[in-house]
Design a protein around this motif. Structure first.
Motif, PDB file in Angstrom:
ATOM      1  N   CYS A   1       0.848  -1.188   0.000  1.00 33.67           N
ATOM      2  CA  CYS A   1       0.000   0.000   0.000  1.00 33.67           C
ATOM      3  C   CYS A   1       0.888   1.244   0.000  1.00 33.67           C
ATOM      4  O   CYS A   1       1.811   1.364   0.811  1.00 33.67           O
ATOM      5  CB  CYS A   1      -0.900   0.004   1.231  1.00 33.67           C
ATOM      6  N   ALA A   2       0.616   2.157  -0.928  1.00 30.52           N
ATOM      7  CA  ALA A   2       1.309   3.445  -0.978  1.00 30.52           C
ATOM      8  C   ALA A   2       0.221   4.489  -1.197  1.00 30.52           C
ATOM      9  O   ALA A   2      -0.038   4.922  -2.317  1.00 30.52           O
ATOM     10  CB  ALA A   2       2.331   3.472  -2.108  1.00 30.52           C
ATOM     11  N   ALA A   3      -0.445   4.871  -0.109  1.00 28.35           N
ATOM     12  CA  ALA A   3      -1.666   5.671  -0.209  1.00 28.35           C
ATOM     13  C   ALA A   3      -1.488   7.069   0.351  1.00 28.35           C
ATOM     14  O   ALA A   3      -0.813   7.273   1.358  1.00 28.35           O
ATOM     15  CB  ALA A   3      -2.808   4.968   0.520  1.00 28.35           C
ATOM     16  N   GLU A   4      -2.118   8.019  -0.312  1.00 27.96           N
ATOM     17  CA  GLU A   4      -2.216   9.384   0.190  1.00 27.96           C
ATOM     18  C   GLU A   4      -3.683   9.681   0.469  1.00 27.96           C
ATOM     19  O   GLU A   4      -4.563   9.313  -0.312  1.00 27.96           O
ATOM     20  CB  GLU A   4      -1.656  10.386  -0.824  1.00 27.96           C
ATOM     21  N   VAL A   5      -3.940  10.320   1.599  1.00 24.06           N
ATOM     22  CA  VAL A   5      -5.290  10.766   1.935  1.00 24.06           C
ATOM     23  C   VAL A   5      -5.248  12.285   1.897  1.00 24.06           C
ATOM     24  O   VAL A   5      -4.548  12.918   2.690  1.00 24.06           O
ATOM     25  CB  VAL A   5      -5.731  10.252   3.314  1.00 24.06           C
ATOM     26  N   VAL A   6      -5.981  12.867   0.951  1.00 25.41           N
ATOM     27  CA  VAL A   6      -5.837  14.281   0.616  1.00 25.41           C
ATOM     28  C   VAL A   6      -7.043  15.085   1.078  1.00 25.41           C
ATOM     29  O   VAL A   6      -8.192  14.710   0.820  1.00 25.41           O
ATOM     30  CB  VAL A   6      -5.661  14.460  -0.910  1.00 25.41           C
ATOM     31  N   GLY A   7      -6.772  16.196   1.753  1.00 27.45           N
ATOM     32  CA  GLY A   7      -7.855  17.071   2.173  1.00 27.45           C
ATOM     33  C   GLY A   7      -7.317  18.268   2.927  1.00 27.45           C
ATOM     34  O   GLY A   7      -6.209  18.229   3.467  1.00 27.45           O
ATOM     35  N   PRO A   8      -8.087  19.365   2.980  1.00 26.63           N
ATOM     36  CA  PRO A   8      -7.654  20.556   3.720  1.00 26.63           C
ATOM     37  C   PRO A   8      -7.530  20.269   5.213  1.00 26.63           C
ATOM     38  O   PRO A   8      -8.013  19.244   5.711  1.00 26.63           O
ATOM     39  CB  PRO A   8      -8.777  21.571   3.449  1.00 26.63           C
ATOM     40  N   SER A   9      -6.932  21.187   5.921  1.00 29.41           N
ATOM     41  CA  SER A   9      -6.795  21.054   7.369  1.00 29.41           C
ATOM     42  C   SER A   9      -8.172  20.938   8.019  1.00 29.41           C
ATOM     43  O   SER A   9      -9.077  21.721   7.721  1.00 29.41           O
ATOM     44  CB  SER A   9      -6.066  22.273   7.947  1.00 29.41           C
ATOM     45  N   GLY A  10      -8.324  19.939   8.881  1.00 27.73           N
ATOM     46  CA  GLY A  10      -9.570  19.776   9.617  1.00 27.73           C
ATOM     47  C   GLY A  10     -10.695  19.130   8.846  1.00 27.73           C
ATOM     48  O   GLY A  10     -11.813  19.024   9.345  1.00 27.73           O
ATOM     49  N   SER A  11     -10.426  18.656   7.617  1.00 26.96           N
ATOM     50  CA  SER A  11     -11.505  18.116   6.784  1.00 26.96           C
ATOM     51  C   SER A  11     -11.886  16.687   7.137  1.00 26.96           C
ATOM     52  O   SER A  11     -12.916  16.184   6.681  1.00 26.96           O
ATOM     53  CB  SER A  11     -11.109  18.179   5.303  1.00 26.96           C
TER      54      SER A  11
END
Length: 351
Positions: free
Chosen positions: A51-61
């Motif tokens: 697994c080479a995963a990124e979880v993307v989202g603004p601060s606090g999302s």
């Protein structure tokens, strides 16, 4: 339960504790219909590739709570063999300066934990996952697990690592740290364990105190830490702020190393205020059976929804405002948080 009792119980308290985040998380797949948690879950369960995963989202999302909830679901399964090392990147920034420093940091953490890869956080996450009636999705058991389940696997590799350390096979030199880490991983895998590194709290590299813009540590994170984990074929999940896009380190990792991109979706108003579900999760995590409607009025929820988008989808800010508004409502002897209470808090914050 009354609003006053909920305030005393810190029902709307902001937390960074991984276990509390997992317990309070309301799945985006339920709120928005997008298979957010399932994507990450499947990436961590694949046998054919790390697994080479990124979880993307603004601060606090909701990046952290999403990651921790999926980790708890996996930890609560029947002995999948996953051993999770959860790192707060902000607290380990100095270890990201080069691959050897990062490897040395991991080796040092493992040694300090009694030659255990995972921390006690995983033990507590296991309890959260095991208690949930609805996991992210049904899953077959990982083929690499040993008989006896995770505790047996863990005891076996702990003993092997302790023996290797006492024989000075690893843990003696920062310069040898990469080789040491590789040896540790080989021992763990030989005993049926599946190492996973979770790198959270990377938002601290966005507009850090005293700096304008992104910290140079963002490049170090991807060029050194993420690349090393990829080269050693370690399962990993990294939290990513959208502003990382365009940096050299992130773009290189995105095109060459990262395989799974999980984006945290915005919470859109689809007939019912989505913050109802978010606050319900926090009430549930504090053992409060009262529905949100019994503590927070619809008008207040609507104002809070405006806060959510005004603050760049920051649920942490929503919780901060809700907590203060609830205390204000109690002071005014109101049974519910009303729009006026939220407005009072917002006025205080802008003064």
């Amino acid at each position: 339960m009354s609003l006053a009792e909920a305030v005393v119980a810190n029902a709307f308290e902001l937390t960074t504790d991984p276990v509390a985040l997992a317990r309070a998380h309301q799945k985006f797949s339920v709120i928005t219909g997008q298979a957010v948690e399932q994507e990450l879950f499947r990436a961590l369960q694949r046998d054919d590739v790390a697994c080479a995963a990124e979880v993307v989202g603004p601060s606090g999302s909701g990046k952290s709570s999403c990651i921790m909830r999926v980790c708890s679901d996996i930890a609560g399964m029947d002995a999948t063999g996953h051993e999770m090392l959860i790192l707060s990147a902000g607290d380990a920034a100095s270890s990201l300066t080069d691959p050897a420093a990062f490897a040395h940091h991991l080796v040092d953490v493992i040694r300090s934990q009694g030659f255990r890869f995972s921390t006690d956080v995983q033990d507590r996450l296991e309890l959260v996952g095991a208690r949930e009636t609805e996991v992210t999705e049904p899953v077959r058991t990982h083929t690499g697990r040993a008989e006896g389940g995770v505790p047996g696997v863990r005891a076996s590799y702990q003993h092997a690592l302790q023996e290797a350390h006492h024989k000075r096979v690893f843990g003696q030199s920062a310069a040898q740290a990469r080789g040491d880490l590789s040896d540790i991983l080989k021992v763990m895998r030989a005993e049926g364990a599946r190492p996973v590194v979770v790198i959270d709290d990377t938002d601290r590299f966005v507009d850090p105190p005293g700096e304008d813009g992104l910290s140079p540590t963002v490049d170090f994170l991807f060029v050194n830490a993420v690349r090393l984990l990829s080269e050693l074929a370690v399962d990993f999940v990294v939290a990513v702020h959208p502003r990382f896009a365009g940096t050299d380190g992130y773009e290189q990792a995105r095109t060459r190393l990262l395989r799974t991109r999980v984006e945290i979706p915005p919470l859109l108003y689809g007939g019912r205020n989505p913050l109802n579900a978010i606050l319900a999760g926090h009430l549930r995590s504090h053992g409060i059976p009262e529905p949100v409607s019994g503590l927070v009025g619809d008008g207040a929820l609507d104002v809070l929804y405006g806060v959510y988008f005004a603050e760049g989808r920051d649920l942490r800010e929503v919780l901060r405002v809700t907590e203060r508004a609830a205390a204000h409502a109690v002071g005014q002897r109101r049974p519910l948080v009303e729009a006026a209470d939220v407005a009072w808090v917002l006025a205080e914050l802008t003064d």
